[in-house]
Design a protein around this motif. Sequence first.
Motif, PDB file in Angstrom:
ATOM      1  N   MET A 253       0.823  -1.215   0.000  1.00 43.90           N
ATOM      2  CA  MET A 253       0.000   0.000   0.000  1.00 43.90           C
ATOM      3  C   MET A 253       0.854   1.262   0.000  1.00 43.90           C
ATOM      4  O   MET A 253       1.938   1.283   0.572  1.00 43.90           O
ATOM      5  CB  MET A 253      -0.879   0.009   1.259  1.00 43.90           C
ATOM      6  N   LYS A 254       0.298   2.305  -0.636  1.00 41.08           N
ATOM      7  CA  LYS A 254       0.898   3.630  -0.534  1.00 41.08           C
ATOM      8  C   LYS A 254      -0.203   4.540  -0.010  1.00 41.08           C
ATOM      9  O   LYS A 254      -1.286   4.589  -0.619  1.00 41.08           O
ATOM     10  CB  LYS A 254       1.353   4.120  -1.903  1.00 41.08           C
ATOM     11  N   PRO A 255       0.059   5.263   1.085  1.00 42.74           N
ATOM     12  CA  PRO A 255      -1.008   6.078   1.692  1.00 42.74           C
ATOM     13  C   PRO A 255      -1.597   7.080   0.712  1.00 42.74           C
ATOM     14  O   PRO A 255      -0.874   7.914   0.179  1.00 42.74           O
ATOM     15  CB  PRO A 255      -0.285   6.809   2.827  1.00 42.74           C
ATOM     16  N   GLY A 256      -2.897   6.958   0.467  1.00 41.08           N
ATOM     17  CA  GLY A 256      -3.561   7.909  -0.423  1.00 41.08           C
ATOM     18  C   GLY A 256      -3.747   7.388  -1.830  1.00 41.08           C
ATOM     19  O   GLY A 256      -4.371   8.057  -2.652  1.00 41.08           O
ATOM     20  N   SER A 257      -3.237   6.189  -2.108  1.00 40.90           N
ATOM     21  CA  SER A 257      -3.421   5.628  -3.446  1.00 40.90           C
ATOM     22  C   SER A 257      -4.431   4.491  -3.402  1.00 40.90           C
ATOM     23  O   SER A 257      -4.346   3.620  -2.533  1.00 40.90           O
ATOM     24  CB  SER A 257      -2.089   5.091  -3.986  1.00 40.90           C
ATOM     25  N   ALA A 258      -5.353   4.503  -4.366  1.00 42.73           N
ATOM     26  CA  ALA A 258      -6.327   3.393  -4.459  1.00 42.73           C
ATOM     27  C   ALA A 258      -5.689   2.195  -5.165  1.00 42.73           C
ATOM     28  O   ALA A 258      -6.352   1.199  -5.447  1.00 42.73           O
ATOM     29  CB  ALA A 258      -7.590   3.849  -5.167  1.00 42.73           C
ATOM     30  N   THR A 259      -4.438   2.310  -5.442  1.00 43.33           N
ATOM     31  CA  THR A 259      -3.535   1.263  -5.988  1.00 43.33           C
ATOM     32  C   THR A 259      -3.900   0.766  -7.387  1.00 43.33           C
ATOM     33  O   THR A 259      -3.705   1.443  -8.353  1.00 43.33           O
ATOM     34  CB  THR A 259      -3.297   0.098  -4.997  1.00 43.33           C
ATOM     35  N   PHE A 260      -4.520  -0.455  -7.460  1.00 41.80           N
ATOM     36  CA  PHE A 260      -4.643  -1.149  -8.748  1.00 41.80           C
ATOM     37  C   PHE A 260      -6.080  -1.576  -9.036  1.00 41.80           C
ATOM     38  O   PHE A 260      -6.905  -1.650  -8.133  1.00 41.80           O
ATOM     39  CB  PHE A 260      -3.734  -2.389  -8.734  1.00 41.80           C
ATOM     40  N   PRO A 261      -6.352  -1.916 -10.307  1.00 43.40           N
ATOM     41  CA  PRO A 261      -7.722  -2.322 -10.646  1.00 43.40           C
ATOM     42  C   PRO A 261      -8.118  -3.682 -10.076  1.00 43.40           C
ATOM     43  O   PRO A 261      -7.279  -4.569  -9.930  1.00 43.40           O
ATOM     44  CB  PRO A 261      -7.693  -2.386 -12.179  1.00 43.40           C
ATOM     45  N   PHE A 262      -9.399  -3.801  -9.793  1.00 43.46           N
ATOM     46  CA  PHE A 262      -9.934  -5.113  -9.405  1.00 43.46           C
ATOM     47  C   PHE A 262      -9.994  -5.989 -10.666  1.00 43.46           C
ATOM     48  O   PHE A 262      -9.868  -5.511 -11.791  1.00 43.46           O
ATOM     49  CB  PHE A 262     -11.328  -4.953  -8.787  1.00 43.46           C
ATOM     50  N   PHE A 263     -10.223  -7.273 -10.448  1.00 46.84           N
ATOM     51  CA  PHE A 263     -10.287  -8.235 -11.556  1.00 46.84           C
ATOM     52  C   PHE A 263     -11.336  -7.809 -12.587  1.00 46.84           C
ATOM     53  O   PHE A 263     -12.443  -7.406 -12.242  1.00 46.84           O
ATOM     54  CB  PHE A 263     -10.614  -9.636 -11.025  1.00 46.84           C
ATOM     55  N   GLY A 264     -10.952  -7.913 -13.838  1.00 45.05           N
ATOM     56  CA  GLY A 264     -11.898  -7.614 -14.915  1.00 45.05           C
ATOM     57  C   GLY A 264     -11.996  -6.145 -15.267  1.00 45.05           C
ATOM     58  O   GLY A 264     -12.693  -5.782 -16.204  1.00 45.05           O
ATOM     59  N   VAL A 265     -11.321  -5.303 -14.495  1.00 42.38           N
ATOM     60  CA  VAL A 265     -11.430  -3.855 -14.701  1.00 42.38           C
ATOM     61  C   VAL A 265     -10.182  -3.365 -15.434  1.00 42.38           C
ATOM     62  O   VAL A 265      -9.068  -3.661 -15.002  1.00 42.38           O
ATOM     63  CB  VAL A 265     -11.560  -3.137 -13.337  1.00 42.38           C
ATOM     64  N   GLN A 266     -10.389  -2.635 -16.518  1.00 45.91           N
ATOM     65  CA  GLN A 266      -9.232  -2.192 -17.302  1.00 45.91           C
ATOM     66  C   GLN A 266      -9.205  -0.666 -17.403  1.00 45.91           C
ATOM     67  O   GLN A 266      -9.823  -0.068 -18.282  1.00 45.91           O
ATOM     68  CB  GLN A 266      -9.309  -2.812 -18.706  1.00 45.91           C
ATOM     69  N   PRO A 267      -8.481  -0.017 -16.496  1.00 43.10           N
ATOM     70  CA  PRO A 267      -8.450   1.445 -16.506  1.00 43.10           C
ATOM     71  C   PRO A 267      -7.479   1.993 -17.535  1.00 43.10           C
ATOM     72  O   PRO A 267      -6.576   1.277 -17.987  1.00 43.10           O
ATOM     73  CB  PRO A 267      -7.958   1.788 -15.096  1.00 43.10           C
ATOM     74  N   ALA A 268      -7.681   3.248 -17.882  1.00 42.91           N
ATOM     75  CA  ALA A 268      -6.706   3.961 -18.716  1.00 42.91           C
ATOM     76  C   ALA A 268      -6.773   5.428 -18.340  1.00 42.91           C
ATOM     77  O   ALA A 268      -7.764   5.892 -17.756  1.00 42.91           O
ATOM     78  CB  ALA A 268      -7.038   3.771 -20.192  1.00 42.91           C
ATOM     79  N   LEU A 269      -5.694   6.140 -18.653  1.00 42.30           N
ATOM     80  CA  LEU A 269      -5.677   7.590 -18.457  1.00 42.30           C
ATOM     81  C   LEU A 269      -5.613   8.230 -19.837  1.00 42.30           C
ATOM     82  O   LEU A 269      -4.809   7.817 -20.677  1.00 42.30           O
ATOM     83  CB  LEU A 269      -4.453   8.007 -17.637  1.00 42.30           C
ATOM     84  N   LEU A 270      -6.484   9.204 -20.067  1.00 42.22           N
ATOM     85  CA  LEU A 270      -6.507   9.855 -21.382  1.00 42.22           C
ATOM     86  C   LEU A 270      -6.099  11.317 -21.254  1.00 42.22           C
ATOM     87  O   LEU A 270      -6.400  11.960 -20.242  1.00 42.22           O
ATOM     88  CB  LEU A 270      -7.921   9.809 -21.969  1.00 42.22           C
ATOM     89  N   ASP A 271      -5.453  11.810 -22.296  1.00 41.24           N
ATOM     90  CA  ASP A 271      -5.188  13.250 -22.304  1.00 41.24           C
ATOM     91  C   ASP A 271      -6.384  13.958 -22.936  1.00 41.24           C
ATOM     92  O   ASP A 271      -7.353  13.311 -23.351  1.00 41.24           O
ATOM     93  CB  ASP A 271      -3.857  13.569 -23.010  1.00 41.24           C
TER      94      ASP A 271
END
Length: 668
Positions: free
Chosen positions: A452-470
Amino acid sequence: MPSETKVYYPNPNFSKNAYINSFSQYREMYLQSLDNPEAFWGEIIKQFHWETPVEYDNFFRYNFDIRKGPIYTKWFDGATTNICYNVLDRIVQRGYGDKVAYYWEGNHPDDYSRLTYRKLLEEVCKFSNVLKSKGIKKGDRVAVYMPMILEAVITLLACTRIGAVHSVVFAGFSADSFAERVIDCGAEIIVTADGVWRGPKFLGLKSICDQVMDKCARRNHNIRHCIVVAHLKRVTSPDNSQKSNKVHMKEGRDIWWNDAVADSSITCPPVWTNSEDPLFMLYTSGSTGKPKGVLHTVGGYMVYTAATFKCVFDYKSKDVYWCTADIGWITGHSYGVYGPLANAATCVLFEGTPFYPDNDRFWTVIEKYKVNQFYTAPTAIRALMKYGDDLVRRHDVSSLKVIGSVGEPINSEAWLWYYKVVGGEKCSVVDTFWQTETGGHVLTPLPGATPMKPGSATFPFFGVQPALLDESGKEIEGEGEGYLVFKRPWPGIMRSLFGNHERYEATYFSKFPGYYCTGDGARRDADGYFWITGRIDDMLNVSGHLMSTAEVESLLTEHKAIAEAAVVSKPHPIKGECLYCFVITSNETHFDDNIKKELSLLIRERIGAFATPDVIHNTPSLPKTRSGKIMRRILRKVAVNDRNLGDVSTLADSTVIETLFASRPVCS
Ligand code: PRX
């Protein structure tokens, strides 16, 4: 050391027995969930009862690309099931009939009770039969306005047993907000209670419902039935008053819960529903001001909340789990009712507040029930932190294994306090990011696996595919910051907005075709951790309650003294964000404390107490571009008295800046 460079590892003794016990196991399962969703979810759905089985050819289908046609998501379409059957009958059949489903803890510490799975099933069947006798059938909406009492859970499950769609409205919303939602969802029945004490404060729920039913009638929407739990007479009131006597019951329309269920049978066959039939709707604020009725369907939601609950809280069969969220919010639905019950969990259902009768109530309750998993909001953590470590240390909270946070970003100071003082440096903190729309957790640590890193929701749950867009919609690879979007559906994602599929497509799928757009910004660090940076639309998050600037602004301008208003958020040490309102008075009106009070009252009465503004700033003008658009970016700076305004060249009139700073209220 910046907080994000320090990593906190799960307690090895805990990890040893956790369902997912290492980061490499998480990674492996995660990749499988994306590569082969049929195999991944196919294993999980086996534990549920499907009256008509899931066909593998019809496992899931979706379109997230508006250019290719209407947006839709379907999981297990064609299979039939019943969520109430799965969270009650199936659990009883598996031998958990005598297990406690809920410990109910009242507002007053002298008031408490419990309900086993068997008894809960009986009570649910009784109430399903009542709903049927009132003519409620599959697909009908049932409006619910209830405190945190067992009947609230019973109502939800009773609806789903017969395929009715519950629409819960948080019992802190005003009569106006509730009426608007009742009319929008078309409910002809309301389930409520006479009233409730929250801490030392009394809320007359039935009298609010009376106003709602009048308002509905004036708009030609008739409420045919109102079922009322007589709650007040069975609880200890803080001031020994007899408030229950004041309830008005209208003949032919209003009926006491106990009278309604008195002759009701304790059995009721479940109605088998298609996996894609509506399960419930729940309103969330929309940036245009009109609330959105988020619609969830049966199968996917059931599977997803069950799976996330089990993995994120690592729930084991003897554990006691407590989610403090009100049933009126999505957290109360997914992790107060459906997810836990699907796992045969024993839960605490708490009616009161963290501060009554004393500021150590949470720790008292954890000690009393030996709570193992505790799930609350950053705003509560920050408020309790203020009272110091000693209040926690006075109690034995050593039963805790996993402690969770939800609803808003948790600052690292609050995270560390939670981890050290409440969790005793041995519990994993699960900072779960999700939304009413996502149905369940989408970014979250797994307590036995994720560093864990304090303040980070860390990583996606199974089946979830996040991306960051500009801004141009291009995916940002590796480290960077942008719009948080998802590339494909997981089973629990919303399917539509009730009665308004176009708004659903426009709100979530039009900005970036091919993606579900959360409305939040996020940053990915060099290790791949996600950090939510907050809303990127005109939404505010006050103590975890989302609201739109537009809805507050339109209310302010309803006041005859106000010509124009603009609302922004301002950071707040406990609430996370608070409302900072700029108002321009109409010609000739002199702004004074009375107007200020009236404006505050207007918002409390029309939205709810939680929306009360912290600052009302009277200004002669607002910063606007030449095309007349209010520059909120500048207003946010004024709110925090920061003169580093950046580029102001697009301002139509730059003198407004000095006026704004000069007119700031003294104690803002
Ligand atoms: O801005 C995000 C914030 O709350 C929003 C969703 O609000 P609502 O639909 O009311 O659901 C709240 C309970 C799930 C999100 O768009 N939010 C929620 N959880 C987090 C969060 N922000 C940062 N970190 C979180 N863990």
